[in-house]
Design a protein around this motif. Structure first.
Motif, PDB file in Angstrom:
ATOM      1  N   ASP A 424       0.835  -1.225   0.000  1.00 20.86           N
ATOM      2  CA  ASP A 424       0.000   0.000   0.000  1.00 20.86           C
ATOM      3  C   ASP A 424       0.859   1.261   0.000  1.00 20.86           C
ATOM      4  N   ILE A 425       2.082   1.168  -0.421  1.00 24.22           N
ATOM      5  CA  ILE A 425       3.025   2.289  -0.329  1.00 24.22           C
ATOM      6  C   ILE A 425       2.558   3.506  -1.101  1.00 24.22           C
ATOM      7  N   SER A 426       1.718   3.318  -2.128  1.00 24.88           N
ATOM      8  CA  SER A 426       1.268   4.453  -2.947  1.00 24.88           C
ATOM      9  C   SER A 426       0.049   5.139  -2.365  1.00 24.88           C
ATOM     10  N   TYR A 427      -0.473   4.637  -1.237  1.00 25.18           N
ATOM     11  CA  TYR A 427      -1.658   5.254  -0.619  1.00 25.18           C
ATOM     12  C   TYR A 427      -1.249   6.026   0.627  1.00 25.18           C
ATOM     13  N   ASP A 428      -1.848   7.183   0.791  1.00 27.33           N
ATOM     14  CA  ASP A 428      -1.570   8.008   1.979  1.00 27.33           C
ATOM     15  C   ASP A 428      -2.601   7.689   3.044  1.00 27.33           C
ATOM     16  N   LYS A 429      -2.462   6.568   3.657  1.00 28.03           N
ATOM     17  CA  LYS A 429      -3.453   6.144   4.649  1.00 28.03           C
ATOM     18  C   LYS A 429      -2.825   6.153   6.043  1.00 28.03           C
ATOM     19  N   ILE A 430      -3.634   6.527   7.001  1.00 28.52           N
ATOM     20  CA  ILE A 430      -3.208   6.451   8.396  1.00 28.52           C
ATOM     21  C   ILE A 430      -3.459   5.029   8.885  1.00 28.52           C
ATOM     22  N   ASP A 431      -2.507   4.442   9.553  1.00 30.21           N
ATOM     23  CA  ASP A 431      -2.666   3.090  10.090  1.00 30.21           C
ATOM     24  C   ASP A 431      -3.616   3.150  11.276  1.00 30.21           C
ATOM     25  N   ASP A 471      -5.059  11.799  15.457  1.00 31.14           N
ATOM     26  CA  ASP A 471      -4.537  10.529  14.958  1.00 31.14           C
ATOM     27  C   ASP A 471      -3.319  10.720  14.054  1.00 31.14           C
ATOM     28  N   TYR A 472      -3.398  11.717  13.164  1.00 28.12           N
ATOM     29  CA  TYR A 472      -2.271  11.908  12.246  1.00 28.12           C
ATOM     30  C   TYR A 472      -1.010  12.278  13.016  1.00 28.12           C
ATOM     31  N   ALA A 473      -1.168  13.006  14.145  1.00 27.07           N
ATOM     32  CA  ALA A 473      -0.021  13.383  14.967  1.00 27.07           C
ATOM     33  C   ALA A 473       0.568  12.147  15.653  1.00 27.07           C
ATOM     34  N   LYS A 474      -0.313  11.238  16.095  1.00 31.58           N
ATOM     35  CA  LYS A 474       0.176  10.003  16.704  1.00 31.58           C
ATOM     36  C   LYS A 474       1.017   9.199  15.711  1.00 31.58           C
ATOM     37  N   THR A 475       0.522   9.108  14.478  1.00 29.35           N
ATOM     38  CA  THR A 475       1.257   8.383  13.443  1.00 29.35           C
ATOM     39  C   THR A 475       2.652   8.979  13.250  1.00 29.35           C
ATOM     40  N   GLU A 476       2.718  10.324  13.203  1.00 29.68           N
ATOM     41  CA  GLU A 476       4.007  10.994  13.015  1.00 29.68           C
ATOM     42  C   GLU A 476       4.930  10.728  14.201  1.00 29.68           C
ATOM     43  N   VAL A 477       4.380  10.783  15.418  1.00 30.95           N
ATOM     44  CA  VAL A 477       5.193  10.532  16.607  1.00 30.95           C
ATOM     45  C   VAL A 477       5.735   9.095  16.584  1.00 30.95           C
ATOM     46  N   PHE A 478       4.877   8.138  16.214  1.00 28.91           N
ATOM     47  CA  PHE A 478       5.287   6.740  16.152  1.00 28.91           C
ATOM     48  C   PHE A 478       6.480   6.576  15.206  1.00 28.91           C
ATOM     49  N   THR A 531      12.735  13.398  10.739  1.00 35.58           N
ATOM     50  CA  THR A 531      12.215  13.742  12.070  1.00 35.58           C
ATOM     51  C   THR A 531      11.848  15.216  12.140  1.00 35.58           C
ATOM     52  N   VAL A 532      12.765  16.068  11.725  1.00 37.00           N
ATOM     53  CA  VAL A 532      12.515  17.519  11.728  1.00 37.00           C
ATOM     54  C   VAL A 532      11.318  17.852  10.852  1.00 37.00           C
ATOM     55  N   SER A 533      11.264  17.244   9.662  1.00 36.45           N
ATOM     56  CA  SER A 533      10.178  17.523   8.716  1.00 36.45           C
ATOM     57  C   SER A 533       8.823  17.114   9.284  1.00 36.45           C
ATOM     58  N   ARG A 534       8.787  15.942   9.913  1.00 36.82           N
ATOM     59  CA  ARG A 534       7.499  15.465  10.454  1.00 36.82           C
ATOM     60  C   ARG A 534       7.002  16.361  11.588  1.00 36.82           C
ATOM     61  N   ILE A 535       7.889  16.723  12.486  1.00 32.34           N
ATOM     62  CA  ILE A 535       7.470  17.586  13.610  1.00 32.34           C
ATOM     63  C   ILE A 535       7.107  18.978  13.117  1.00 32.34           C
ATOM     64  N   SER A 536       7.792  19.465  12.095  1.00 32.03           N
ATOM     65  CA  SER A 536       7.432  20.771  11.512  1.00 32.03           C
ATOM     66  C   SER A 536       6.031  20.724  10.937  1.00 32.03           C
ATOM     67  N   ASN A 537       5.649  19.602  10.344  1.00 27.37           N
ATOM     68  CA  ASN A 537       4.292  19.463   9.807  1.00 27.37           C
ATOM     69  C   ASN A 537       3.228  19.519  10.905  1.00 27.37           C
ATOM     70  N   LEU A 538       3.649  19.246  12.153  1.00 28.99           N
ATOM     71  CA  LEU A 538       2.729  19.341  13.296  1.00 28.99           C
ATOM     72  C   LEU A 538       2.805  20.719  13.954  1.00 28.99           C
ATOM     73  N   ASN A 539       3.427  21.696  13.259  1.00 31.80           N
ATOM     74  CA  ASN A 539       3.639  23.052  13.811  1.00 31.80           C
ATOM     75  C   ASN A 539       4.493  23.001  15.070  1.00 31.80           C
ATOM     76  N   GLY A 540       5.417  22.023  15.102  1.00 36.58           N
ATOM     77  CA  GLY A 540       6.277  21.888  16.265  1.00 36.58           C
ATOM     78  C   GLY A 540       7.721  22.216  15.950  1.00 36.58           C
ATOM     79  N   ASP A 541       8.604  21.835  16.887  1.00 34.65           N
ATOM     80  CA  ASP A 541      10.013  22.182  16.735  1.00 34.65           C
ATOM     81  C   ASP A 541      10.862  21.048  17.290  1.00 34.65           C
TER      82      ASP A 541
END
Length: 561
Positions: A424-431, A471-478, A531-541
């Motif tokens: 499923d690599i071509s799908y943008d799905k949240i687990d 949920d999307y933030a949890k996925t990024e943190v994981f 890591t930096v990119s994912r946290i930036s997408n969450l408006n974080g640092d």
């Protein structure tokens, strides 16, 4: 009494402004009207001086920005004449117009601004608006670097405080001025401030014995033959003795009367008549009252006539200027119409050429965008393969490596998950399966990296902590945790890792630290950059602590909502 009090201020202002006006005369102005105006002014023919200063202004202002400074000087001279004639509102209007023409960033014009604000302060004081007058005098000080200008305006400020019955403020300023070396070296200035200080002390407390100070100022003025200063001293001494010694008060009043007539000052004549009316016997008092009425009527008539004349001069000048500008504008319009036609033709040619090149450039850009989009897609899938497949496989490898006994079916299940992700690599799905019991799933992930070689301590990963996290933030943190621990396992040589999760001020804060070799030169690549990119997408640092730190410390912060 209060009118008499202001005499010292008037003398000071006149002497100061005459000095400034002489400076204006010395300016290199190729303007005959300006020279004629000065000839009339020095002959005390104020009406004619005003008219010619106005003519000079009209000629100078036609050249727009070229002679704005000189034009402002003309307005200031006109304002000074208006003030002398008692037209204080007219004086204010002219000064405000002159200020608009001056540039405070130019040194010479700053000095002119200082003179303008000095006259504005005088006119405002005459209207009884003392607080505003004080502000204008302070601006006059700010725009000048000359010591004498500072002393003069400080004295004016003190006088305005005195008229506003703020005697302590006035006294403090007078006392400071008397300590100044410039004041001490100028006998007339020293006498003026000494006299003002003594008189203000008496106004504050009419039982104060200030006669020695008043006489000290008078003696200096007699020695210097300062007639204007003598007039002020006699005025103050008359007031001082009016309730103490009637004979002395009357004697000083007559001395003042003589000086006032020598100076040809109508304002001083009026004031001394007022004093004599109060001090003289009924017969003489009646005589002075009649003289006062006659002179006052004459002054008011003359000042009203001057005000009307000045207003007409300004009106005619503005009307002529408006007519001139209108004719000039019409000529300019004709020129502009012809110019616009040529510009329009030129623009059409330019637009045609520009349109052609724009079309060519647009076509090239579209082709480049197609290539770029392909590269972005490749990069996107490369990142997914790295984060979800590569790290997932490494996770399984780490699990096998760290456990002495392992369940074959459990390992196969994990590999099947990785397999499904790769399909499923071509799908943008949240687990979605990952979001349930997130704290538990995260703990399992972290514990899988724990071994005899690396001990991982987990703090604060409670179910309540993740209750309001999207949920999307949890996925990024994981994925971030998976990346950090994989990176640690591969490169850090650490034996201990601490992960501390907490919530502060509606933010999730994750503190990561290990005792490994650290990062001497931080150049995030691959996983760390992800890591930096994912946290930036969450408006974080993400904060990497590398200085004076053994091992590696990373602080991750992002908002809950």
């Amino acid at each position: 009494m209060r009118k008499i009090l202001f005499f010292g201020l008037i003398i000071l202002i006149v002497s100061c402004q005459q000095t400034k006006n002489k400076e204006f005369k010395q300016s290199n102005l190729d303007n005959k009207a300006y020279d004629i105006a000065w000839d009339f002014y020095e002959k005390q023919k104020n009406d004619s001086a005003y008219i010619y200063f106005n003519k000079a202004y009209s000629e100078l202002i036609k050249n727009n920005n070229k002679n704005k400074h000189q034009a402002a000087k003309c307005l200031i001279n006109m304002a000074f004449v208006s003030k002398d004639q008692g037209d204080w509102f007219g004086s204010q209007e002219l000064i405000i117009s002159s200020i608009k023409l001056l540039n405070p960033r130019i040194k010479d014009e700053r000095e002119t601004l200082s003179s303008a604000y000095n006259i504005l302060g005088q006119s405002t004081h005459e209207l009884g608006i003392y607080k505003e007058a004080i502000n204008y005098y302070k601006k006059a000080i700010d725009f000048s670097t000359e010591k004498d200008v500072y002393i003069i305006n400080q004295n004016n400020i003190a006088n305005s405080y005195r008229y506003d019955k703020q005697y302590d403020e006035a006294i403090n300023i007078y006392q400071e001025l008397l300590k100044d070396k410039t004041t001490i070296e100028n006998p007339k200035e020293y006498a003026r401030i000494t006299d003002n200080l003594a008189y203000t002390k008496w106004l504050k407390d009419n039982k104060s014995n200030v006669v020695n100070e008043l006489n000290k100022a008078l003696n200096i003025r007699l020695k210097e033959n300062d007639l204007w200063g003598q007039n002020a001293s006699y005025a103050h001494l008359t007031d001082y003795f009016s309730n103490l010694d009637h004979k002395k008060a009357l004697d000083y009043a007559y001395k003042r009367k003589q000086i006032a007539f020598e100076n040809k000052s109508v304002d001083d004549k009026l004031e001394v008549y007022q004093q004599l009316i109060l001090l003289e016997n009924p017969t003489n008092a009646k005589q002075y009252f009649e003289a006062y009425q006659k002179l006052n009527d004459s002054i008011q008539l003359e000042r009203n006539r001057a005000k009307n004349q000045f207003a007409l001069v300004r009106y005619d000048s503005e009307k002529n200027r408006a007519d001139f500008l209108k004719a000039e504008a019409e000529n300019e319009k004709k020129k502009n119409d012809i110019l616009k036609l040529y510009i329009l033709i030129g623009l059409l040619i330019v637009l045609f050429v520009f349109g052609y090149f724009l079309y060519r450039k647009r076509k090239q850009k579209l082709e480049q965008e197609k290539v770029l989009e392909v590269k972005k897609t490749e990069l996107k899938y490369s990142k997914k393969v790295h984060d979800k497949v590569a790290n997932g496989i490494y996770h399984v490898m780490s699990d096998i490596e760290n456990k002495s006994e392992f369940n074959r079916d459990e390992i196969l299940d994990k590999l099947e998950v990785v397999y499904e992700i790769s399909r499923d690599i071509s799908y943008d799905k949240i687990d979605e399966n990952q979001q349930e019991n997130f704290a538990e799933k995260l703990a399992q992930l972290i514990s899988s990296y724990d071994s005899e070689q690396v001990k991982i301590y987990l703090i604060g990963n409670d179910k309540e902590l993740w209750r309001n996290v999207q949920d999307y933030a949890k996925t990024e943190v994981f994925l971030v945790m998976q990346e950090l621990l994989t990176n640690m396992k591969k490169h850090s040589e650490a034996s201990r890792v601490i992960l501390n999760f907490k919530e502060e001020n509606q933010q999730i804060i994750i503190n990561y630290s290990d005792d490994g070799i650290g990062i001497s030169d931080l150049k995030p690549k691959n996983g760390l950059q992800n890591t930096v990119s994912r946290i930036s997408n969450l408006n974080g640092d993400v904060i990497f602590e590398t200085e004076n730190v053994n091992g590696l410390k990373i602080k991750i912060i992002f908002p809950i909502q």
